[in-house]
Design a protein around this motif. Structure first.
Motif, PDB file in Angstrom:
ATOM      1  N   ASP A 250       1.362  -0.053  -7.232  1.00 34.73           N
ATOM      2  CA  ASP A 250       1.956   0.258  -5.921  1.00 34.73           C
ATOM      3  C   ASP A 250       0.881   0.751  -4.949  1.00 34.73           C
ATOM      4  O   ASP A 250       1.036   1.783  -4.298  1.00 34.73           O
ATOM      5  N   ILE A 251      -0.194  -0.006  -4.841  1.00 33.34           N
ATOM      6  CA  ILE A 251      -1.277   0.380  -3.937  1.00 33.34           C
ATOM      7  C   ILE A 251      -0.899  -0.010  -2.512  1.00 33.34           C
ATOM      8  O   ILE A 251      -0.517  -1.148  -2.237  1.00 33.34           O
ATOM      9  N   LYS A 252      -1.013   0.967  -1.614  1.00 32.20           N
ATOM     10  CA  LYS A 252      -0.712   0.785  -0.193  1.00 32.20           C
ATOM     11  C   LYS A 252      -1.313   1.976   0.555  1.00 32.20           C
ATOM     12  O   LYS A 252      -1.698   2.969  -0.077  1.00 32.20           O
ATOM     13  N   PRO A 253      -1.409   1.927   1.879  1.00 31.14           N
ATOM     14  CA  PRO A 253      -2.085   3.006   2.611  1.00 31.14           C
ATOM     15  C   PRO A 253      -1.512   4.390   2.374  1.00 31.14           C
ATOM     16  O   PRO A 253      -2.265   5.361   2.270  1.00 31.14           O
ATOM     17  N   GLU A 254      -0.194   4.536   2.259  1.00 31.41           N
ATOM     18  CA  GLU A 254       0.376   5.870   2.062  1.00 31.41           C
ATOM     19  C   GLU A 254       0.140   6.425   0.669  1.00 31.41           C
ATOM     20  O   GLU A 254       0.329   7.625   0.429  1.00 31.41           O
ATOM     21  N   ASN A 255      -0.297   5.589  -0.273  1.00 27.87           N
ATOM     22  CA  ASN A 255      -0.609   6.058  -1.625  1.00 27.87           C
ATOM     23  C   ASN A 255      -2.111   6.269  -1.831  1.00 27.87           C
ATOM     24  O   ASN A 255      -2.576   6.414  -2.961  1.00 27.87           O
ATOM     25  N   ILE A 256      -2.852   6.284  -0.755  1.00 25.23           N
ATOM     26  CA  ILE A 256      -4.266   6.648  -0.785  1.00 25.23           C
ATOM     27  C   ILE A 256      -4.415   7.888   0.085  1.00 25.23           C
ATOM     28  O   ILE A 256      -4.200   7.840   1.299  1.00 25.23           O
ATOM     29  N   LEU A 257      -4.737   9.018  -0.533  1.00 22.70           N
ATOM     30  CA  LEU A 257      -4.827  10.292   0.173  1.00 22.70           C
ATOM     31  C   LEU A 257      -6.279  10.612   0.508  1.00 22.70           C
ATOM     32  O   LEU A 257      -7.200  10.019  -0.064  1.00 22.70           O
ATOM     33  N   VAL A 258      -6.467  11.554   1.426  1.00 20.85           N
ATOM     34  CA  VAL A 258      -7.822  11.893   1.856  1.00 20.85           C
ATOM     35  C   VAL A 258      -7.980  13.401   1.965  1.00 20.85           C
ATOM     36  O   VAL A 258      -7.089  14.104   2.427  1.00 20.85           O
ATOM     37  N   GLN A 259      -9.101  13.902   1.464  1.00 19.28           N
ATOM     38  CA  GLN A 259      -9.562  15.262   1.715  1.00 19.28           C
ATOM     39  C   GLN A 259     -10.728  15.160   2.693  1.00 19.28           C
ATOM     40  O   GLN A 259     -11.724  14.496   2.403  1.00 19.28           O
ATOM     41  N   LYS A 260     -10.624  15.839   3.828  1.00 20.20           N
ATOM     42  CA  LYS A 260     -11.567  15.603   4.919  1.00 20.20           C
ATOM     43  C   LYS A 260     -12.799  16.492   4.887  1.00 20.20           C
ATOM     44  O   LYS A 260     -13.783  16.196   5.561  1.00 20.20           O
ATOM     45  N   GLN A 261     -12.756  17.608   4.158  1.00 22.04           N
ATOM     46  CA  GLN A 261     -13.876  18.550   4.154  1.00 22.04           C
ATOM     47  C   GLN A 261     -14.445  18.706   2.745  1.00 22.04           C
ATOM     48  O   GLN A 261     -13.681  18.736   1.783  1.00 22.04           O
ATOM     49  N   PRO A 262     -15.750  18.834   2.595  1.00 20.14           N
ATOM     50  CA  PRO A 262     -16.773  18.784   3.643  1.00 20.14           C
ATOM     51  C   PRO A 262     -17.075  17.370   4.136  1.00 20.14           C
ATOM     52  O   PRO A 262     -17.715  17.184   5.159  1.00 20.14           O
TER      53      PRO A 262
END
Length: 408
Positions: A250-262
């Motif tokens: 179930d790969i899709k944009p909403e199932n890819i999360l991001v940590q922005k820092q650092p």
């Protein structure tokens, strides 16, 4: 072997040697319940401590004993689906009980605060949770058994397996680009004392999703360099999953999360539809239609319409790994071309697959787009999203493609 499995326990060489035999003796372990943790060994393992013994997925699959996932609010140890009787749903199971009552009990018992509802899907809710004692924040996914077993005659064992599928798929795995599960908590039904009316999965909290990142870019489109950054991270995580006999599905944009820092770190998340495989078992799909419209591999969509194949003795099962490659390719295309008119390019016959050629023509290719037919990223997309799975790129071919190899 020592029975001190509190958070400060240090592994010895003898522990490494006897891991597979002593793991059966869980009932003799002492647990430190000052923190609401899973079997502390799993908790530390999932946090990535390097001195813990490595257990491959094959080892874990051979181990058939029940696994401790969490504890009830009474402090009793609870076990995973392997220990649940193969029975139908209890006749007096309270399907109508709302989650809010259990949320208040969990907050009181574990000294946590459910601060903000982040989202809601087909199987439950996701909350932002704060642990009061150390001010740690988690994303807590609340899964409701009634959403997995809506029939009063539903099989408890199978429903529980589905509810804990994400936990089971990633237990013991660690990768910087996979979301980490920290705590798994079972909640009992107040009427029947039946475990797991709800399961709460505490995961590391991220700052947003790839879907958000795309939306806030100019024209809802990432630059080629931005797309390459997230793509290289996620293809590494997917390769790691496949090597450990897990397909995401179930790969899709909403199932890819991001940590922005650092710096931006992207993480593949939500393995609620994942398929896991035994060692030496072919990694083939089952008869379920897994995934999200537009991101589904064509062979999955058409398998339901191909019952004639069964009459001819032909299989409707397909390579799960190349299904993941297809979904990741569509996700890459959307990150570059934008999702604002995505639904306009779904197949009008069934609305499940994307007409990628039309989508690329209108959003990516010149004269109005940024790329030509011969650009590396376009040849990569065509290879990853080939309609015929036999012609589709494997993950190794993706890594070897010039769009990736010239930069990494």
């Amino acid at each position: 072997m020592s029975t001190n499995f509190g958070k400060n326990y240090k592994w010895t060489e003898r522990d490494r040697i006897t891991w597979e035999t002593d793991i059966d003796k869980k009932d003799n372990y002492e647990y430190d319940y000052e923190e609401p943790i899973v079997d502390p060994r799993y908790y530390d393992y999932l946090k990535g401590y390097s001195d813990l013994p490595h257990r491959s997925l094959a080892d874990r699959l051979r181990h058939k004993k029940p696994t401790i996932y969490g504890r009830s609010r009474e402090g009793r140890r609870l076990y995973g689906p392997a220990n649940i009787s193969d029975l139908g749903m209890p006749t007096n199971f309270n399907f109508k009980r709302e989650w809010i009552a259990d949320k208040l009990l969990i907050e009181e018992a574990l000294n946590v605060e459910f601060k903000q509802l982040l989202g809601e899907g087909a199987f439950g809710q996701v909350w932002r949770v704060r642990v009061v004692a150390n001010r740690t924040h988690y994303a807590a996914k609340v899964l409701e058994l009634r959403r997995f077993a809506t029939d009063k005659n539903a099989n408890v064992r199978e429903s529980m397996k589905q509810m804990l599928l994400e936990v089971d798929a990633v237990r013991g795995l660690q990768h910087p680009n996979l979301t980490r599960i920290e705590i798994v908590l079972h909640v009992r039904d107040a009427v029947t004392d039946f475990p797991s009316a709800f399961v709460v999965i505490f995961m590391e909290l991220c700052d947003g999703s790839l879907e958000d990142e795309i939306y806030y870019r100019p024209n809802h489109q990432m630059t080629e360099r931005e797309a390459r950054d997230w793509f290289f991270q996620i293809i590494g995580a997917l390769k790691y999953l496949h090597e450990n006999r897990v397909a995401h599905m179930d790969i899709k944009p909403e199932n890819i999360l991001v940590q922005k820092q650092p710096q931006a770190v992207y993480k593949l998340a939500d393995l609620g539809l994942a398929l896991t495989f035994q060692p030496n078992e072919p990694m083939l799909t089952n008869d379920r239609l897994l995934g999200t419209p537009g991101f589904l591999a064509p062979e999955l969509v058409y398998q339901d319409a191909l019952s004639i194949r069964k009459l001819l003795g032909m299989s409707n099962r397909h390579k799960a790994t190349v299904c993941d490659v297809y979904s990741l390719g569509i996700t890459l295309a959307v990150s570059l071309g934008g999702a604002s008119r995505f639904s306009h390019y779904l197949n009008p016959q069934h609305g499940m697959t994307l007409n990628l050629n039309a989508y690329m023509r209108d959003t990516l290719l010149r004269p109005d787009g940024r790329f030509s037919e011969t650009d590396d990223v376009i040849t990569l997309l065509k290879g990853m999203c080939a309609v015929n799975p036999a012609n589709r790129f494997t993950i190794d071919q993706v890594f070897q493609h010039n769009w990736i190899s010239q930069w990494y």
